[in-house]
Structure formats: C-alpha cells, structure tokens
Scaffold this active site. Structure first.
Site, PDB file in Angstrom:
ATOM      1  N   HIS A 151      -2.858   6.566   4.491  1.00  0.00           N
ATOM      2  CA  HIS A 151      -1.470   6.381   5.107  1.00  0.00           C
ATOM      3  C   HIS A 151      -0.559   7.717   4.291  1.00  0.00           C
ATOM      4  CE1 HIS A 151      -1.113   2.353   5.586  1.00  0.00           C
ATOM      5  NE2 HIS A 151      -1.007   1.796   4.664  1.00  0.00           N
ATOM      6  N   CYS A 183       1.020  -0.946   0.038  1.00  0.00           N
ATOM      7  CA  CYS A 183       0.080  -0.196   0.144  1.00  0.00           C
ATOM      8  C   CYS A 183       0.890   1.528  -0.187  1.00  0.00           C
ATOM      9  CB  CYS A 183      -0.760  -0.407   1.597  1.00  0.00           C
ATOM     10  SG  CYS A 183      -0.209  -0.900   2.739  1.00  0.00           S
TER      11      CYS A 183
END
Ligand code: A2P
Length: 348
Positions: free
Chosen positions: A244, A131
C-alpha cells in the site's frame, strides 16, 4: 506468566494474511512449541506450507482452543465475532486482524512501535489495526512526538491483496483476459480493477465516506491516544498486487523542516527513509513487498500552511499491515509476560 510450551493457532491459515502469518512465525523463529492451522470446513484436510514441511488444516470450531495459548485470527469480522470469545473463554489470548474488535473499549488496538504499553490492559483480545492505518501511524508517531500533529490529510493507493486471495486472483485473471481480448469479469470488486483505480474500499457510509476511510480516522486517534489529532482520508484501490502507498499531508503545532523530519524519521523504529529524488530514490510498492519496514520518502514542506509536511509512505500490507504486526504483538505479549486473560467470560 510465561509458558514453556506455547501452542499458537493461525485462524484463516489458508488466506492471504494467514499464509503470511505462518511465514512470519517461521522467519522470526517465533518461540512456539506447536503451530496449528485453522480455517473453514471447506479447507479441512488440505495443507499449508510451514518450516519446509506442511501443516494439515483443521476446521475451526468453538472447541479449537482448549490447549492453545495464542491465536492469530485473520478470517474476517464475522468469524472473529463468533469464535474469538470462545478462544478467550478457553484461556487463549487472541490477536485479531479483522475490524470486529478494533473500536471495542475492552480491546487495545496496538502497533508495537507506537503504543506497546496499551497491551497492559488487554482482556484477552488485542486488535490489529487496519493495514492502511498501521503504516501511517508508524510514520506519524515520531513526528507527533517531535512536533505535535494537529491534522493529517491522507490519500491511499491500496493493493488488491488487502481484499484477500480472491482479489489477487481477480486482478491476475482480468489482466490475462484483457491481453487475450476477452471481456474482463468483475466479481470481487464492483468494477474492473485491472488498469483502473477504484475510489471505493469497503462500504459507503451515510456521510459519503467509506468505512475504510472511517477506520483510518478513528483508529489513528485510538492508537495515538490523542483525540485532538484530526484526520481526513480518501482511500483508493489500485491495480497493484502487494504494497500500500499513501500520500500524507501533516500539519504540526511546532515547525519541522523537511531535513528535521527526515532526521526524526531516520531514527524511528520500523521506519526506513528512502528520500533522494535526485537519484530517483523514493519508496515504491514493488520494493516494499516482502519487507518488514515502513518506507518514507518525498519528504517536503507544504508551502501553503505555516507548519506542514508532505510525504509518501509505503509498506507491505500483508506484512507490517497485517501478519507482521500481529506476530510482533504476540512477541510483546510473551516478552512482557502478558498471556493471562483475567475474566474468561468478558466477551461471551
Ligand atoms: P477457507 O479457505 O477455508 O475459506 P482471504 O482473506 O485471503 O480470503 O482468507 C480468508 C481466510 O479466512 C481463509 O483462510 C478462510 O478459510 C478463512 N475463513 C473464512 N470464513 C471462515 C469461517 N467461517 N471459519 C473459519 N475460517 C474461515
């Protein structure tokens, strides 16, 4: 080959990423005739939401893939190692979200905005990158094309959803426990995550880096197809549920001013520039959650080197960082008629 009645399986459908995969297939009106939800025996018979109704979860077995055309796996590396080869053997193309196949030479590692042509040489399994790597390369690729990147220094601020549903539950539970003056319990992470930052994602390696940091370094080179790009990383888990964030320091061969970088990134696929500090506009996890794009802001020149830029990059780790990227790969496979797997025994 393009198939009329595509059957798609989501492996790990009860997990945080699996649920997001189902949501993404639904939202993007993925051309599936049938979508199947697979998970462990523990979940067989339970249901997951899909298209206003429910799918009954079936147990994943070696025989799950007989009539499946595309399988999106997000059930951990061990499950992928064991079951993806059987899927390929059955003629099913696998898009795998675990780290199991990412550095395997038989498997392309694909971010559709960056290296879609690598899909041409797949052998049945296409790996979805980590990710943190995905959102970073979406921002790096246009800068590399414009000015040739030499070195990247990245520090990450990663949400707990990247660890899965149990970590989302753990942060929520710990926050409740602390507000109720109870001792917070740490089960998923080695230390408390509520109101804390852990400079520790995945296991430590012999050189002191974590495996997450190693993934960012190695995967970036494979996706960008340029071994001369040097990457160093520090990855940190923060008490954020979704999204994130990353601080990037990028050194380029050619000079790019902040304004030029902003212009290049504004035209880049999958990127939204949010960069107006005077108006307090910059990317934040709370805004990126639920969105498809990678958001870039705080773009400024690094005055300590000749050709350097600093920037702040944020994306929804469950969407672009996992589910969306996998679904985009599946869409590209269909658009490019790349559903043939060649030798079905390649991975057994
Ligand atoms: P289950 O819910 O039945 O355990 P997360 O990353 O959010 O923890 O989700 C992991 C996903 O992977 C879940 O859907 C989980 O199913 C699935 N999974 C884990 N181990 C296996 C396994 N051995 N076989 C099939 N699915 C698995």
């Amino acid at each position: 080959m393009s198939k009329e009645r595509l059957v798609v399986a989501v492996v790990g459908a009860t997990g945080a990423v699996g649920r997001e995969m189902l949501k993404t297939l639904e939202e993007r009106e993925f051309p599936a005739y049938e979508v199947r939800a697979l998970a462990s025996a523990r979940s067989a018979g339970t249901t997951v939401p899909f298209k206003g109704g429910e799918l009954t979860v079936q147990e994943l077995t070696e025989d799950s893939f007989g009539d499946v055309d595309i399988a999106l796996f997000s059930a951990g590396g061990g499950t992928s190692a064991k079951f993806a080869p059987h899927a390929v053997k059955a003629g099913c193309v696998v898009v795998d979200n675990s780290s199991q196949w990412r550095m395997d030479e038989r498997c392309p590692l694909v971010v559709p905005e960056v290296n879609p042509d690598d899909l041409k040489w797949h052998n049945g399994i296409i790996a979805n990158p980590n990710c943190s790597t995905i959102q970073m390369v979406v921002a790096l690729k246009p800068l590399h094309d414009a000015a040739t990147i030499r070195r990247v220094v990245v520090s990450t601020y990663q949400a707990v959803s990247g660890t899965g549903q149990k970590a989302i539950d753990e942060l929520e539970t710990q926050v409740r426990q602390m507000f109720n003056l109870q001792e917070p319990e740490a089960k998923v992470y080695p230390h408390r995550i509520a109101f804390n930052c852990l400079p520790h994602i995945d296991v430590f390696l012999e050189d002191g880096y974590t495996k997450e940091e190693r993934k960012m370094i190695e995967e970036t080179v494979k996706i960008m197809g340029d071994a001369s790009i040097k990457v160093t990383a520090t990855t940190v888990r923060v008490p954020v549920f979704y999204g994130h964030s990353e601080s990037l320091n990028v050194e380029t061969e050619k000079k790019l001013t902040a304004a030029q970088a902003r212009a290049v990134l504004s035209q880049a696929p999958g990127v939204t520039v949010l960069d107006n500090p005077e108006e307090k506009i910059y990317p934040m996890a709370i805004d990126a959650a639920g969105e498809d794009d990678t958001f870039v802001g705080r773009i400024r020149e690094d005055h300590t080197i000749e050709n350097g830029l600093n920037m702040w990059v944020v994306a929804d780790n469950l969407r672009k960082g996992a589910a969306l990227n996998a679904v985009q790969v599946a869409e590209e496979l269909i658009d490019r008629s790349l559903l043939d797997i060649g030798d079905p025994d390649k991975f057994l």
